[in-house]
Enzyme design. Sequence first.
Site, PDB file in Angstrom:
ATOM      1  N   ARG A  99      40.937  65.162  -7.702  1.00 34.79           N
ATOM      2  CA  ARG A  99      40.146  64.363  -8.797  1.00 34.79           C
ATOM      3  C   ARG A  99      40.492  62.950  -8.779  1.00 34.79           C
ATOM      4  NH1 ARG A  99      39.896  67.046 -14.560  1.00 34.79           N
ATOM      5  NH2 ARG A  99      38.468  68.322 -13.773  1.00 34.79           N
ATOM      6  N   ARG A 106      37.670  55.125  -5.664  1.00 37.35           N
ATOM      7  CA  ARG A 106      37.280  56.129  -4.960  1.00 37.35           C
ATOM      8  C   ARG A 106      37.782  56.326  -3.424  1.00 37.35           C
ATOM      9  NH1 ARG A 106      32.561  54.786  -8.098  1.00 37.35           N
ATOM     10  NH2 ARG A 106      31.692  56.436  -9.194  1.00 37.35           N
ATOM     11  N   ASN A 138      34.285  62.781  -3.815  1.00 35.70           N
ATOM     12  CA  ASN A 138      34.544  61.377  -3.430  1.00 35.70           C
ATOM     13  C   ASN A 138      35.773  61.027  -2.557  1.00 35.70           C
ATOM     14  OD1 ASN A 138      32.416  59.860  -4.602  1.00 35.70           O
ATOM     15  ND2 ASN A 138      33.429  60.310  -6.869  1.00 35.70           N
ATOM     16  N   ARG A 169      21.547  56.209 -13.093  1.00 34.83           N
ATOM     17  CA  ARG A 169      22.007  55.300 -14.198  1.00 34.83           C
ATOM     18  C   ARG A 169      21.399  54.038 -14.335  1.00 34.83           C
ATOM     19  NH1 ARG A 169      28.101  57.195 -11.893  1.00 34.83           N
ATOM     20  NH2 ARG A 169      28.839  58.806 -13.309  1.00 34.83           N
ATOM     21  N   HIS A 193      28.472  54.370  -2.698  1.00 35.51           N
ATOM     22  CA  HIS A 193      28.465  54.980  -3.933  1.00 35.51           C
ATOM     23  C   HIS A 193      29.700  54.718  -4.614  1.00 35.51           C
ATOM     24  CE1 HIS A 193      28.596  57.652  -7.505  1.00 35.51           C
ATOM     25  NE2 HIS A 193      29.743  58.409  -6.810  1.00 35.51           N
ATOM     26  N   THR A 248      33.887  63.020 -14.949  1.00 43.21           N
ATOM     27  CA  THR A 248      32.503  62.968 -15.010  1.00 43.21           C
ATOM     28  C   THR A 248      31.842  64.226 -14.626  1.00 43.21           C
ATOM     29  OG1 THR A 248      31.737  62.408 -12.925  1.00 43.21           O
ATOM     30  CG2 THR A 248      32.187  60.515 -14.461  1.00 43.21           C
TER      31      THR A 248
END
EC number: 1.1.1.27
Length: 332
Positions: A99, A106, A138, A169, A193, A248
């Site tokens: 994570r 990322r 990611n 978003r 991304h 998230t």
Amino acid sequence: MATLKDQLIHNLLKEEHVPHNKITVVGVGAVGMACAISILMKELADEIALVDVMEDKLKGEMMDLQHGSLFLRTPKIVSGKDYNVTANSRLVVITAGARQQEGESRLNLVQRNVNIFKFIIPNIVKYSPNCKLLVVSNPVDILTYVAWKISGFPKNRVIGSGCNLDSARFRYLMGERLGVHPLSCHGWILGEHGDSSVPVWSGVNVAGVSLKNLHPELGTDADKEHWKAVHKQVVDSAYEVIKLKGYTSWAIGLSVADLAESIMKNLRRVHPISTMIKGLYGIKEDVFLSVPCILGQNGISDVVKVTLTPEEEAHLKKSADTLWGIQKELQF
């Protein structure tokens, strides 16, 4: 002695259970479970399988979902550490991996996750050789490339969740400014991304009315209304949410279910998702970046050719160079 079940039910045929719309979610962390519940609520699968290495957590999450079966329309929810539970999946969603920590880029995550993928991908391919792979972990663009390389799948069947969430978003924040529902605010974020994503200001519109035509400074430094800040908010939003709640989950889960719906129902909707873009926009390397893609039962069947400004195209090329710089160093 006949059992209660025998007394109640007269069996007419011996059925072999082969799922037709099975979805597997690999990784039962916050993101994986948000994907699972969002997919269940959309009634996209006749079977859902969960896989993880943490067996107690995995079993607990499976049981928790099973206990909600009355309120769902997915008759079979299974889980296991062994990938045989994933057999015959049409779609496999990969959320497993290390994570992102607060403040961590990322891209920093990458080699940690490559090592995890070296175990996951061959197991998926073994049990579901015809599935579509939807990569969410990611850094998603690089890991989609990694999944493509390891799997040996054709590129149409290896999809990264990419900028589907960034664009969502963007449309939400645009809608907040204008007092219009995000569905009626159209705008695309392409490329990587994350930190170097590209907002396509020229295409931003409401009801076909170009905002750039009304307000030529839109998205530039000269803009007195600071619309450029909307894109900055998009880039910063994940970091902000991670800082506030630790990770998230809900928005990415809903975004993934949105993509799953296009695949499972062969909707052929256009999504900004990560695909192999070698040969487009002057990009010569095997990189995956988000461009508008037509998504259906075979995965990505077509790419929409977006007219970009020279600046936007240069930005995309720069993203590609950055990603390739990292990819070529990866140890498979």
